[in-house]
Every structure is written in structure tokens, then in C-alpha cells.
Design an enzyme around this catalytic site. Structure first.
Site, short mmCIF file in Angstrom:
data_model
loop_
_atom_site.label_atom_id
_atom_site.label_comp_id
_atom_site.label_asym_id
_atom_site.label_seq_id
_atom_site.Cartn_x
_atom_site.Cartn_y
_atom_site.Cartn_z
CG MET A 10 -7.83 7.03 -2.54
SD MET A 10 -8.24 6.70 -0.73
CE MET A 10 -9.55 5.83 -0.92
CD GLN A 52 -1.37 8.23 0.57
OE1 GLN A 52 -0.77 8.28 -0.43
NE2 GLN A 52 -2.35 7.36 0.60
CB THR A 83 -6.34 2.25 -1.71
OG1 THR A 83 -4.92 2.52 -1.45
CG2 THR A 83 -7.20 2.99 -0.56
CG ASN A 84 -3.38 -2.94 -1.07
OD1 ASN A 84 -3.46 -4.18 -0.39
ND2 ASN A 84 -3.67 -2.77 -2.43
CB THR A 85 -1.54 3.21 0.92
OG1 THR A 85 -0.74 2.52 0.23
CG2 THR A 85 -0.98 4.05 1.99
CB CYS A 197 0.01 -0.82 -4.73
SG CYS A 197 -0.45 0.59 -5.54
CB THR A 198 -5.56 -1.06 -5.89
OG1 THR A 198 -5.53 0.40 -5.65
CG2 THR A 198 -6.23 -1.67 -4.58
CD GLU A 199 -3.31 2.73 -7.90
OE1 GLU A 199 -4.38 3.44 -7.78
OE2 GLU A 199 -2.65 2.42 -6.82
#
Length: 236
Positions: A10, A52, A83-85, A197-199
Site C-alpha cells: 500500500m 477507501q 502505510t499511514n492511512t 504518507c509512506t510514498e
């Protein structure tokens, strides 16, 4: 050494960073040919994204619970949601297994507090920036003051994450947009910025910001290793 259970995919780009950072950290700590003991259950991000955007969080929660339980059955000693979300359902995931969940906001906030910073800006998906599951934890548990961009900037940050970064696309104009948003938040008093956000770490680095950046991917991965290696001593 404890076995780290990773819920990944994710996106897979950021999960790749988790795997890399975790193994680099183990080698740094233990030396020699050491690497991490880990398990990863990687979901299909297309399914997660659909849930989501359709607001079907109950279904998404069920998928996260199933992933955590698979890892626990396979022998993981802790759960890391990459992932943060999807920490939106961290409580439900943690309650579904008998092993601890290592929360990404805790890993990040502990370093912010250690640095003596009180007022931070948060960048991430709209879900992370606008809902309380993440900001609330930073405020209630760590007594931080959290700023987020205005609505139009939040929309841009969110779109760049899903339409570019999660697809592995890195654009200079998007980087410039993020840098401008960061500068505006600093002008409002932010002493640091959480890359929530990990991206985002694929796009923005410390040299792009006038204040310290807290990279949640790196901090979370290192936090997992420190947990896995607690009280462990190896000869290299």
C-alpha cells in the site's frame, strides 16, 4: 531476534523501502551478514484504494484484520502496517491478534518529542490530514500541535500521492508544489514537517525543506527493528 510481520502493498513502492530500511538497520545494529527475520503479507492496493474512495472502511478493516491474523499464524511477533492511512483501523487490527501492533504515529512522534519540537505540519492523504485517527493521536498522546495545509493544498497533496507516487511517477512540478506547501506551513509556525504518507519520501528529501522532515517510513521501519532486537546481542 523477533520476527517482524509486515502488512504491505500500500503501495508496493513504499513496502520495498520498508524491507530495505529494516534490513539495513539490522545490519547496522548487528554487523556481519545479519538480516531481519520478517514476514510480509502484501495486499492488492487496487482493492484497498477502491474501498477507501468508496468509504467502505468496514470492508477495508476486515482486510487488514485478515492480513494481521495471517501474519500472526505464520509466526510474526509483531504487526507493522506499512502505510499511514490504514492506521485508521489500527485499534481493530491490534485487538484481532495477540501480538503487538507497532503504530506509525508513535514511532514518529517519539522522535519529534525527543527533538524538542512542539508544532508540526502533517502531509499525507486527505484521510490522514483531515480525519482524527492520526492527528488526534499526535495531539492526545504526545501533546503536539498539528498543522495541515488549507483545503486546496490538501487536495493537491492527496492527488499527487494517488495519481503519481503510488504509481511510481516522480514529477519535478509536483516536487515544487510540495516544497511551496511546506514553505507556507513553515510561515504559519511549523517547526518541522511529518511526511505522513509512506510514498512522499519518494518525492521530498531533507534538502527540499527549510525545517526538519520526519520520514514516517524510515522511522516506522527502524522502530520495528529496535523492537525486534530488544535485549538481543549477536556476535558479528
Amino acid at each position: 531476534m523477533k520476527t517482524i510481520g509486515l502488512i504491505g502493498g500500500m503501495s508496493w513502492e513504499s513496502s520495498l523501502l520498508y524491507y530495505q530500511i529494516i534490513n539495513q538497520r539490522v545490519k547496522e545494529k548487528l554487523g556481519g551478514h545479519h538480516s531481519a527475520k520478517s514476514l510480509m503479507y502484501s495486499v492488492d492496493f487496487h482493492e484497498i484504494k477502491r474501498l477507501q474512495f468508496e468509504g467502505k472502511w468496514d470492508e477495508a478493516t476486515s482486510m487488514m484484520i485478515e492480513s494481521a491474523q495471517r501474519l500472526a499464524r505464520a509466526g510474526a511477533d509483531c504487526i507493522v502496517i506499512c502505510t499511514n492511512t490504514m492506521h485508521k483501523m489500527a485499534k481493530e487490527v491490534e485487538e484481532s491478534v495477540s501480538i503487538p501492533l507497532l503504530h506509525i504515529a508513535d514511532a514518529t512522534a517519539k522522535e519529534i518529542v525527543k527533538a524538542g519540537i512542539k508544532k508540526v505540519a502533517l502531509l499525507g492523504t486527505a484521510f490522514t490530514m483531515e480525519q482524527d485517527f492520526y492527528k488526534g493521536r499526535l495531539v492526545d498522546k504526545f501533546d503536539l500541535e498539528v498543522l495541515v495545509p488549507p483545503a486546496d493544498a490538501r487536495k493537491l497533496v492527496h492527488e499527487i500521492i494517488y495519481e503519481e507516487l503510488c504509481l511510481g511517477m516522480i514529477k519535478e512540478e509536483s516536487k515544487q508544489s510540495y516544497m511551496e506547501i511546506i514553505q507556507n506551513l513553515v510561515s504559519e509556525g511549523a517547526e518541522a514537517v511529518i511526511l505522513g504518507c509512506t510514498e512522499i519520501t519518494l518525492l521530498i528529501a531533507q534538502e527540499d525543506s527549510p525545517v526538519p522532515l520526519f520520514d514516517t517510513t524510515k522511522l516506522h521501519a527502524e522502530y520495528a527493528v529496535d523492537y525486534a532486537l530488544k535485549d538481543v546481542v549477536y556476535d558479528s
